[in-house]
Design a protein around this motif. Structure first.
Motif, mmCIF file in Angstrom:
data_model
loop_
_atom_site.group_PDB
_atom_site.id
_atom_site.type_symbol
_atom_site.label_atom_id
_atom_site.label_comp_id
_atom_site.label_asym_id
_atom_site.label_seq_id
_atom_site.Cartn_x
_atom_site.Cartn_y
_atom_site.Cartn_z
ATOM 1 N N GLU A 1 0.841 -1.201 0.000
ATOM 2 C CA GLU A 1 0.000 0.000 0.000
ATOM 3 C C GLU A 1 0.874 1.247 0.000
ATOM 4 O O GLU A 1 1.946 1.276 0.603
ATOM 5 C CB GLU A 1 -0.919 0.034 1.216
ATOM 6 C CG GLU A 1 -1.919 1.197 1.177
ATOM 7 C CD GLU A 1 -2.856 1.206 2.373
ATOM 8 O OE1 GLU A 1 -4.079 1.257 2.146
ATOM 9 O OE2 GLU A 1 -2.369 1.158 3.519
ATOM 10 N N ILE A 2 0.391 2.272 -0.694
ATOM 11 C CA ILE A 2 1.045 3.574 -0.705
ATOM 12 C C ILE A 2 0.019 4.616 -0.280
ATOM 13 O O ILE A 2 -1.048 4.740 -0.891
ATOM 14 C CB ILE A 2 1.581 3.937 -2.108
ATOM 15 C CG1 ILE A 2 2.628 2.902 -2.561
ATOM 16 C CG2 ILE A 2 2.194 5.329 -2.116
ATOM 17 C CD1 ILE A 2 3.044 3.055 -4.009
ATOM 18 N N GLY A 3 0.333 5.331 0.789
ATOM 19 C CA GLY A 3 -0.564 6.367 1.282
ATOM 20 C C GLY A 3 0.213 7.635 1.590
ATOM 21 O O GLY A 3 1.360 7.801 1.167
ATOM 22 N N ALA B 1 3.946 0.749 2.560
ATOM 23 C CA ALA B 1 3.862 -0.468 3.372
ATOM 24 C C ALA B 1 4.385 -1.641 2.554
ATOM 25 O O ALA B 1 4.047 -1.793 1.372
ATOM 26 C CB ALA B 1 2.424 -0.724 3.808
ATOM 27 N N LEU B 2 5.214 -2.481 3.184
ATOM 28 C CA LEU B 2 5.854 -3.601 2.498
ATOM 29 C C LEU B 2 5.354 -4.939 3.025
ATOM 30 O O LEU B 2 4.878 -5.036 4.162
ATOM 31 C CB LEU B 2 7.372 -3.522 2.670
ATOM 32 C CG LEU B 2 8.037 -2.220 2.212
ATOM 33 C CD1 LEU B 2 9.519 -2.244 2.585
ATOM 34 C CD2 LEU B 2 7.851 -2.034 0.714
ATOM 35 N N SER B 3 5.495 -5.960 2.198
ATOM 36 C CA SER B 3 5.076 -7.307 2.594
ATOM 37 C C SER B 3 5.877 -7.816 3.782
ATOM 38 O O SER B 3 5.434 -8.703 4.507
ATOM 39 C CB SER B 3 5.241 -8.264 1.410
ATOM 40 O OG SER B 3 6.581 -8.254 0.930
ATOM 41 N N SER B 4 7.058 -7.255 4.009
ATOM 42 C CA SER B 4 7.888 -7.658 5.153
ATOM 43 C C SER B 4 7.361 -7.119 6.469
ATOM 44 O O SER B 4 7.826 -7.501 7.535
ATOM 45 C CB SER B 4 9.323 -7.147 4.940
ATOM 46 O OG SER B 4 9.332 -5.723 4.894
ATOM 47 N N GLY B 5 6.383 -6.211 6.387
ATOM 48 C CA GLY B 5 5.852 -5.570 7.586
ATOM 49 C C GLY B 5 6.454 -4.203 7.839
ATOM 50 O O GLY B 5 5.946 -3.436 8.656
ATOM 51 N N ALA B 6 7.525 -3.879 7.136
ATOM 52 C CA ALA B 6 8.169 -2.580 7.314
ATOM 53 C C ALA B 6 7.354 -1.486 6.621
ATOM 54 O O ALA B 6 6.549 -1.746 5.721
ATOM 55 C CB ALA B 6 9.581 -2.622 6.740
ATOM 56 N N ARG B 7 7.565 -0.250 7.063
ATOM 57 C CA ARG B 7 6.952 0.920 6.438
ATOM 58 C C ARG B 7 8.051 1.935 6.140
ATOM 59 O O ARG B 7 8.924 2.187 6.975
ATOM 60 C CB ARG B 7 5.878 1.536 7.340
ATOM 61 C CG ARG B 7 4.685 0.623 7.582
ATOM 62 C CD ARG B 7 3.651 1.287 8.486
ATOM 63 N NE ARG B 7 2.966 2.385 7.810
ATOM 64 C CZ ARG B 7 1.910 2.220 7.032
ATOM 65 N NH1 ARG B 7 1.421 1.011 6.807
ATOM 66 N NH2 ARG B 7 1.317 3.259 6.474
ATOM 67 N N ASP C 1 -3.535 3.976 -1.808
ATOM 68 C CA ASP C 1 -4.614 4.294 -0.883
ATOM 69 C C ASP C 1 -5.776 4.906 -1.680
ATOM 70 O O ASP C 1 -5.550 5.673 -2.618
ATOM 71 C CB ASP C 1 -4.082 5.290 0.156
ATOM 72 C CG ASP C 1 -5.161 5.804 1.074
ATOM 73 O OD1 ASP C 1 -5.816 6.802 0.685
ATOM 74 O OD2 ASP C 1 -5.362 5.237 2.152
ATOM 75 N N PRO C 2 -7.034 4.570 -1.344
ATOM 76 C CA PRO C 2 -8.176 5.089 -2.111
ATOM 77 C C PRO C 2 -8.167 6.604 -2.290
ATOM 78 O O PRO C 2 -8.544 7.106 -3.357
ATOM 79 C CB PRO C 2 -9.385 4.629 -1.282
ATOM 80 C CG PRO C 2 -8.917 3.371 -0.616
ATOM 81 C CD PRO C 2 -7.471 3.625 -0.294
ATOM 82 N N ASN C 3 -7.728 7.343 -1.287
ATOM 83 C CA ASN C 3 -7.691 8.804 -1.414
ATOM 84 C C ASN C 3 -6.664 9.249 -2.447
ATOM 85 O O ASN C 3 -6.909 10.172 -3.233
ATOM 86 C CB ASN C 3 -7.380 9.450 -0.060
ATOM 87 C CG ASN C 3 -8.510 9.286 0.929
ATOM 88 O OD1 ASN C 3 -9.681 9.273 0.544
ATOM 89 N ND2 ASN C 3 -8.173 9.154 2.206
ATOM 90 N N VAL C 4 -5.499 8.583 -2.453
ATOM 91 C CA VAL C 4 -4.470 8.897 -3.441
ATOM 92 C C VAL C 4 -4.962 8.526 -4.832
ATOM 93 O O VAL C 4 -4.820 9.306 -5.797
ATOM 94 C CB VAL C 4 -3.159 8.149 -3.119
ATOM 95 C CG1 VAL C 4 -2.119 8.391 -4.218
ATOM 96 C CG2 VAL C 4 -2.614 8.584 -1.764
#
Length: 386
Positions: free
Chosen positions: A99-101, A110-116, A319-322
């Motif tokens: 996800e990109i917000g 947000a990454l699949s590894s859990g990192a942001r 992200d839906p807003n983006v």
């Protein structure tokens, strides 16, 4: 976001410009796993270079090919990975972006590894996969009997099966040919009344021929030369003109080197439109002829080799807003001269940029132009925020 030809090229330029850049994605993933094994590139060798600032790592630095010599898919994938080693190195993270917000004036990734990760700028180099087009007439078919050409790498699973391939472009014709060679029983189904094949290229051309039809990364002719080598000019044309150029430049056609393998091996049903489809034990395609007659074609599977239609609303990692903000002006927003979307600091390259910069963005040939322009925008963004 994306480690294909465009993502790697942008990263190579950004890092060389001294920017702190990270690339997310598996190198050349779409090319390696979403194109059929045994495929050959349609682009000429001199139009298949990734872009680095000093032009040191073109395809010819990895392996030389003569004009008119098709490049195997596997070689091109290996070249892309080699290019990554020469230019991007430790800046690559193979995690998947989920996800990109936005938050506090920055982008959050947000990454699949859990990192942001937080960043001032984000470049979306997502390639073609998010935009695969499937005819609505196939909507009722289950995925086990209906797919897109980009869904397949290993066609041997279709051995012995009847497969209808929709389309008349290189993807359709080559997929059908590879299906035959994998032991399947394909049939081309297309609206066109006759198939189009590219002419055999000639390495030796007269001065008159070179003057009247100069060669470029998108073929021969003055218009192709402008679209290929000066894509920045396309951006200044009216929207209708830009759409026409993208739609009509290098239309559906098969490569000259494929024809001998295709002719006599693949049956064709031409001049028909797909009106509907249903699944009752097998797949039945309902086809309308030019005379308005409805015919039914029975098969076991249908592959839509029907290309790609860009709609930024389908970029589901946003992200839906983006997503809503960049789509507010339409499915293919007009980008700035540095490929920036209506959202400051968010850039689009590759196929998604074709509606602004023309047909070169549909091909690897556009990598270098896009990377140079985007990097100019990224440097400007950093200076503004410094």
């Amino acid at each position: 976001m994306g480690a294909g030809p465009y993502g790697l090229s942008v990263a190579a330029h950004a890092l060389a410009a001294g920017l702190e850049a990270r690339v997310f994605g598996q190198p050349m993933r779409a090319w390696e796993w979403h194109m059929p094994r045994g495929m050959l590139l349609k682009s000429e060798p001199d139009a298949s270079h990734l872009g680095d600032p000093d032009r040191r790592y073109g395809l010819d630095a990895f392996r030389r090919y003569s004009y008119g010599e098709p490049i195997p898919l596997e070689t091109f994938v290996a070249y892309g990975k080699w290019f990554r080693e020469q230019t991007v190195r430790d800046a690559l993270d193979e995690s998947t972006v989920t996800e990109i917000g936005t938050e506090g004036g920055l982008y959050t990734v947000a990454l699949s590894s859990g990192a942001r990760v937080r960043a001032r700028t984000v470049v979306l180099a997502l390639g073609f996969l998010p935009f695969a087009y499937r005819p609505t007439a196939l909507a009722e078919l289950p995925p086990e009997v209906s797919s897109h050409s980009s869904d397949h790498h290993d066609l041997s699973a279709f051995a012995g099966k009847h497969v209808a391939v929709l389309g008349a472009g290189q993807s359709a014709l080559e997929t059908a040919t590879l299906l035959v060679e994998a032991g399947a029983k394909p049939r081309i189904v297309a609206r066109t009344r006759s198939l189009v094949w590219n002419a055999t290229p000639s390495g030796q051309r007269s001065i008159i021929s070179r003057t009247l039809a100069p060669r470029s990364g998108l073929g021969s002719g003055w218009r192709s030369l402008v679209w290929a080598e000066m894509p920045g000019t396309v951006r200044y044309l009216p929207k209708g003109a830009r759409n026409h150029i993208v739609r009509t430049t290098l239309g559906p056609a098969g490569s000259w080197w494929l024809r001998e393998r295709f002719d006599g091996a693949v049956p064709v049903t031409l001049g028909v439109r797909l009106a509907g489809a249903d699944h009752r034990g097998g797949v039945r395609l309902h086809l309308t002829t030019g005379q308005g007659k409805v015919e039914t074609l029975e098969t076991e599977h249908v592959i839509a080799a029907t290309g790609y239609q860009v709609d930024v609303g389908r970029i589901d990692i946003l992200d839906p807003n983006v997503r809503r903000r960049i789509r507010s002006a339409g499915p293919t927003p007009r980008l700035s001269r540095t490929f920036e979307t209506p959202m400051t600091g968010l850039y689009l390259v590759g196929l998604a940029a074709a509606a602004t910069f023309g047909p070169a963005m549909r091909f690897v040939h556009g990598c270098d132009f896009a990377a140079r322009r985007v990097t100019r925008g990224l440097v400007s963004q950093v200076r503004k925020s410094a």
